[in-house]
Structure formats: structure tokens, C-alpha cells
Design a protein around this motif. Structure first.
Motif, PDB file in Angstrom:
ATOM      1  N   VAL A   8      34.486 -27.235 -39.517  1.00 41.61           N
ATOM      2  CA  VAL A   8      33.081 -27.714 -38.698  1.00 41.61           C
ATOM      3  C   VAL A   8      32.362 -28.881 -39.748  1.00 41.61           C
ATOM      4  O   VAL A   8      31.831 -29.310 -39.049  1.00 41.61           O
ATOM      5  CB  VAL A   8      32.090 -26.740 -37.499  1.00 41.61           C
ATOM      6  CG1 VAL A   8      31.689 -27.977 -36.447  1.00 41.61           C
ATOM      7  CG2 VAL A   8      34.167 -26.921 -36.463  1.00 41.61           C
ATOM      8  N   TYR A  56      24.526 -31.936 -35.159  1.00 39.21           N
ATOM      9  CA  TYR A  56      25.326 -30.916 -33.860  1.00 39.21           C
ATOM     10  C   TYR A  56      26.289 -30.568 -34.531  1.00 39.21           C
ATOM     11  O   TYR A  56      26.345 -28.840 -34.823  1.00 39.21           O
ATOM     12  CB  TYR A  56      25.544 -31.213 -32.473  1.00 39.21           C
ATOM     13  CG  TYR A  56      24.714 -32.277 -31.917  1.00 39.21           C
ATOM     14  CD1 TYR A  56      23.276 -31.701 -31.507  1.00 39.21           C
ATOM     15  CD2 TYR A  56      24.947 -32.928 -31.009  1.00 39.21           C
ATOM     16  CE1 TYR A  56      22.326 -32.006 -31.011  1.00 39.21           C
ATOM     17  CE2 TYR A  56      24.136 -33.575 -29.986  1.00 39.21           C
ATOM     18  CZ  TYR A  56      22.662 -33.016 -30.630  1.00 39.21           C
ATOM     19  OH  TYR A  56      21.732 -33.709 -29.157  1.00 39.21           O
ATOM     20  N   TYR A  57      27.300 -30.832 -34.649  1.00 40.97           N
ATOM     21  CA  TYR A  57      28.479 -30.292 -35.966  1.00 40.97           C
ATOM     22  C   TYR A  57      27.636 -28.877 -36.857  1.00 40.97           C
ATOM     23  O   TYR A  57      28.165 -27.650 -36.944  1.00 40.97           O
ATOM     24  CB  TYR A  57      29.636 -31.226 -36.560  1.00 40.97           C
ATOM     25  CG  TYR A  57      30.266 -31.248 -35.413  1.00 40.97           C
ATOM     26  CD1 TYR A  57      31.352 -31.106 -35.453  1.00 40.97           C
ATOM     27  CD2 TYR A  57      29.757 -32.439 -33.892  1.00 40.97           C
ATOM     28  CE1 TYR A  57      32.731 -31.672 -35.269  1.00 40.97           C
ATOM     29  CE2 TYR A  57      30.886 -32.542 -33.230  1.00 40.97           C
ATOM     30  CZ  TYR A  57      32.460 -32.457 -33.656  1.00 40.97           C
ATOM     31  OH  TYR A  57      33.159 -32.540 -33.013  1.00 40.97           O
ATOM     32  N   ASN A  60      25.511 -26.153 -35.648  1.00 42.05           N
ATOM     33  CA  ASN A  60      26.436 -25.200 -35.444  1.00 42.05           C
ATOM     34  C   ASN A  60      27.245 -24.523 -35.788  1.00 42.05           C
ATOM     35  O   ASN A  60      27.427 -23.317 -36.046  1.00 42.05           O
ATOM     36  CB  ASN A  60      27.246 -25.791 -34.111  1.00 42.05           C
ATOM     37  CG  ASN A  60      26.628 -25.968 -32.783  1.00 42.05           C
ATOM     38  OD1 ASN A  60      25.874 -25.044 -31.683  1.00 42.05           O
ATOM     39  ND2 ASN A  60      25.751 -27.539 -32.720  1.00 42.05           N
ATOM     40  N   LEU A  65      28.225 -20.695 -34.773  1.00 40.06           N
ATOM     41  CA  LEU A  65      28.984 -20.865 -32.599  1.00 40.06           C
ATOM     42  C   LEU A  65      29.893 -21.148 -32.977  1.00 40.06           C
ATOM     43  O   LEU A  65      30.793 -22.696 -32.083  1.00 40.06           O
ATOM     44  CB  LEU A  65      28.161 -21.678 -32.251  1.00 40.06           C
ATOM     45  CG  LEU A  65      26.541 -21.699 -32.179  1.00 40.06           C
ATOM     46  CD1 LEU A  65      24.818 -22.823 -31.595  1.00 40.06           C
ATOM     47  CD2 LEU A  65      25.838 -20.450 -31.489  1.00 40.06           C
ATOM     48  N   PHE A  68      31.940 -23.221 -29.683  1.00 44.49           N
ATOM     49  CA  PHE A  68      31.501 -24.964 -29.515  1.00 44.49           C
ATOM     50  C   PHE A  68      32.956 -25.284 -31.426  1.00 44.49           C
ATOM     51  O   PHE A  68      33.434 -26.484 -30.890  1.00 44.49           O
ATOM     52  CB  PHE A  68      30.219 -24.720 -30.980  1.00 44.49           C
ATOM     53  CG  PHE A  68      29.880 -26.782 -30.894  1.00 44.49           C
ATOM     54  CD1 PHE A  68      30.132 -27.335 -30.513  1.00 44.49           C
ATOM     55  CD2 PHE A  68      30.621 -26.782 -32.226  1.00 44.49           C
ATOM     56  CE1 PHE A  68      29.632 -28.120 -30.666  1.00 44.49           C
ATOM     57  CE2 PHE A  68      30.177 -28.254 -33.108  1.00 44.49           C
ATOM     58  CZ  PHE A  68      29.947 -28.656 -31.786  1.00 44.49           C
ATOM     59  N   PHE A  71      35.491 -26.004 -28.528  1.00 51.25           N
ATOM     60  CA  PHE A  71      35.307 -27.218 -28.231  1.00 51.25           C
ATOM     61  C   PHE A  71      35.374 -28.712 -28.407  1.00 51.25           C
ATOM     62  O   PHE A  71      35.932 -29.549 -28.211  1.00 51.25           O
ATOM     63  CB  PHE A  71      33.971 -27.491 -27.262  1.00 51.25           C
ATOM     64  CG  PHE A  71      33.515 -26.065 -26.623  1.00 51.25           C
ATOM     65  CD1 PHE A  71      34.656 -25.616 -26.098  1.00 51.25           C
ATOM     66  CD2 PHE A  71      32.571 -25.367 -26.865  1.00 51.25           C
ATOM     67  CE1 PHE A  71      34.323 -24.460 -24.501  1.00 51.25           C
ATOM     68  CE2 PHE A  71      31.753 -24.665 -26.014  1.00 51.25           C
ATOM     69  CZ  PHE A  71      32.305 -24.105 -24.892  1.00 51.25           C
ATOM     70  N   THR A  72      35.224 -29.073 -29.639  1.00 52.77           N
ATOM     71  CA  THR A  72      35.326 -29.444 -30.684  1.00 52.77           C
ATOM     72  C   THR A  72      36.954 -30.162 -30.434  1.00 52.77           C
ATOM     73  O   THR A  72      37.138 -30.877 -31.510  1.00 52.77           O
ATOM     74  CB  THR A  72      35.054 -29.274 -32.496  1.00 52.77           C
ATOM     75  OG1 THR A  72      35.408 -27.880 -33.391  1.00 52.77           O
ATOM     76  CG2 THR A  72      33.180 -28.996 -32.442  1.00 52.77           C
TER      77      THR A  72
END
Length: 119
Positions: A8, A56-57, A60, A65, A68, A71-72
Motif C-alpha cells: 500500500v 492517504y495510502y 495508512n 491500518l 484500509f 478497502f483499497t
């Protein structure tokens, strides 16, 4: 940093670079995927949004996290399907589909890393 977080984090760096290109050199990025440069402020706004997503990536990933990360994966799969849909209905280019395939592959890498870390 655990492997899912690393995938991520790297994708966040990719998004940050993509966003900066859209803000600072949109013609080069857009022409590479077969989209004419609209010569409007919106290309810069979209570049900023993409760069923020990259941030944000990265954040996180640094905070590890894990929800998350999952979700990605979902969003990157949906994005790939959406860009295929755009291409099928002649609203997008094949180059755009290929470009989104990179994001799909990165999503599968994250998904695989998540699966392995849970095992």
C-alpha cells in the motif's frame, strides 16, 4: 513495515507521483493514455486529488491500518472494471484500460499479501 503495508505504501508513492504529473505536466501523462489535454483547471484539481489519495495510502501504510488495505483492493478492482466499461462504451481508450490494469495488479499484490499475513 509488514508486507501488506509495504504494498500500500508503494502504491501510495505511485499515486503521489501520478498526481504530481497531473498537476505539473498533465499533457505528458494524459497523452500517454490517449486522452487529450483539456487545458482547464480541472486537470490540476484531479491531480491534487490523486496526490492526496497517495498521501492517504502512505499514511495508512505507515500506521499499518490493515482494514484500509482491504478497502483499497476493493476499489482498485472496481476501478479496473469501470475503465473497461468506459472502453467498451467508447468513452475511454485502451491505453486507459492498460494503465488501470497496473492498479489492478497492484491491488492483487496487496490482496495476496493480506491473505499470506493472515495465514
Amino acid at each position: 513495515m509488514q508486507k501488506p503495508a509495504k504494498t500500500v505504501w508503494l502504491f501510495g508513492i505511485y499515486l503521489l507521483i501520478e498526481g504530481l504529473f497531473l498537476m505539473l505536466a498533465p499533457s505528458s501523462l494524459l497523452s500517454s493514455i490517449g486522452i487529450p489535454d483539456p487545458e482547464s483547471v480541472w486537470r490540476i484539481v484531479i491531480g491534487f486529488v490523486v496526490a492526496v489519495l497517495g498521501y492517504y495510502y502512505i499514511r495508512n501504510a505507515k500506521e499499518n491500518l490493515v482494514p484500509f488495505f482491504g478497502f483499497t483492493v476493493q476499489v482498485r478492482i472496481i476501478q479496473f472494471v469501470f475503465f473497461i466499461w468506459l472502453y467498451v462504451f467508447e468513452r475511454g481508450t485502451l491505453a486507459l484500460v492498460v494503465f488501470s490494469f497496473i492498479e489492478f495488479v497492484a491491488g492483487m499484490w496487496t490482496w495476496n499479501s493480506l491473505k499470506r499475513s493472515r495465514a
